[in-house]
Design a protein around this motif. Structure first.
Motif, mmCIF file in Angstrom:
data_model
loop_
_atom_site.group_PDB
_atom_site.id
_atom_site.type_symbol
_atom_site.label_atom_id
_atom_site.label_comp_id
_atom_site.label_asym_id
_atom_site.label_seq_id
_atom_site.Cartn_x
_atom_site.Cartn_y
_atom_site.Cartn_z
ATOM 1 N N LEU A 25 0.828 -1.211 0.000
ATOM 2 C CA LEU A 25 0.000 0.000 0.000
ATOM 3 C C LEU A 25 0.863 1.261 0.000
ATOM 4 N N ALA A 26 1.935 1.251 0.794
ATOM 5 C CA ALA A 26 2.828 2.420 0.832
ATOM 6 C C ALA A 26 3.415 2.689 -0.554
ATOM 7 N N TRP A 27 3.874 1.638 -1.208
ATOM 8 C CA TRP A 27 4.451 1.788 -2.553
ATOM 9 C C TRP A 27 3.415 2.354 -3.526
ATOM 10 N N ALA A 39 -10.228 2.867 6.661
ATOM 11 C CA ALA A 39 -10.277 1.573 5.979
ATOM 12 C C ALA A 39 -9.701 0.543 6.938
ATOM 13 N N ILE A 40 -10.403 -0.563 7.085
ATOM 14 C CA ILE A 40 -9.912 -1.646 7.931
ATOM 15 C C ILE A 40 -9.658 -2.853 7.050
ATOM 16 N N ARG A 51 -12.507 -4.876 4.695
ATOM 17 C CA ARG A 51 -12.254 -6.094 3.927
ATOM 18 C C ARG A 51 -11.520 -7.095 4.805
ATOM 19 N N LYS A 52 -11.994 -8.321 4.769
ATOM 20 C CA LYS A 52 -11.334 -9.415 5.478
ATOM 21 C C LYS A 52 -10.358 -10.061 4.509
ATOM 22 N N ALA A 65 -8.574 -6.605 -5.273
ATOM 23 C CA ALA A 65 -10.024 -6.674 -5.038
ATOM 24 C C ALA A 65 -10.484 -5.551 -4.128
ATOM 25 N N TRP A 66 -9.704 -5.257 -3.096
ATOM 26 C CA TRP A 66 -10.068 -4.170 -2.177
ATOM 27 C C TRP A 66 -10.053 -2.834 -2.911
#
Length: 194
Positions: free
Chosen positions: A14-16, A110-111, A174-175, A188-189
């Motif tokens: 995510l950071a990238w 966001a979790i 999102r799980k 997908a998220w």
């Protein structure tokens, strides 16, 4: 892949991604208290620092999500996207109380809930010794057949509450199962957030 390793890879990915979009990215690693923190920056060099912090991080003791999130909230000086990567096992009432305050402060949340497949299915069928990954020395020998139904009931209730509460608070949820490829889960998220 352990939940901890999966969460680390997700955070790095995510950071990238966010830095490549020229968004500012920060990082807070915690268990019962904040252990490492990197202030948000959009400088691409910050990725090396974030990656080094993630690589050197070790699982700590028991996590106190609600208390740590309470402590972090006043440090956010402007509206932010806060992405929580965790298994979210904490007192649900306290956790959602704090998350509601984040939403009241107009932060987007966001979790990404990291879950091991065994937590979902409880596949154990012989007497098994379970040990706490957060409290060293805590072990319990149990007959899984006697626990399965109650465990699965409580786990399903917790999972359902997470999804419902996040929905009612406008929190992206999102799980993520650790046996699924990270890139497809992240894709997908992101597609859901569209």
């Amino acid at each position: 892949v352990s939940k901890f390793a999966y969460a680390r890879m997700m955070a790095a990915g995510l950071a990238w991604l966010l830095l490549s979009q020229r968004d500012a990215v920060g990082l807070t690693l915690f268990d019962t208290a904040v252990r490492q923190s990197q202030r948000p920056s959009s400088n691409r060099d910050v990725f090396r620092q974030l990656a080094a912090q993630l690589e050197s991080a070790q699982p700590g003791g028991e996590t106190s999500l609600a208390s740590v999130l309470e402590a972090i909230l006043p440090t956010l000086s402007r509206r932010s996207l806060v992405i929580l990567i965790s298994d979210c096992f904490d007192d649900a009432d306290r956790l959602f109380g704090v998350l509601q305050r984040y939403r009241h402060a107009r932060h987007e949340l966001a979790i990404l809930r990291v879950v091991a497949p065994e937590e979902e299915t409880f596949p154990f069928d012989r007497p098994t010794q379970f040990r706490s990954l957060e409290q060293s020395g805590q072990r319990l020998l149990v007959d899984p057949a006697r626990l399965r139904q109650e465990y699965l009931r409580q786990y399903a209730a917790f999972s359902e509450r997470m999804q419902q509460e996040c929905g009612s608070l406008g929190i992206s949820y999102r799980k993520l199962l650790t046996d699924r490829p990270l890139q497809s889960e992240l894709g997908a998220w992101l597609a859901e957030r569209g």
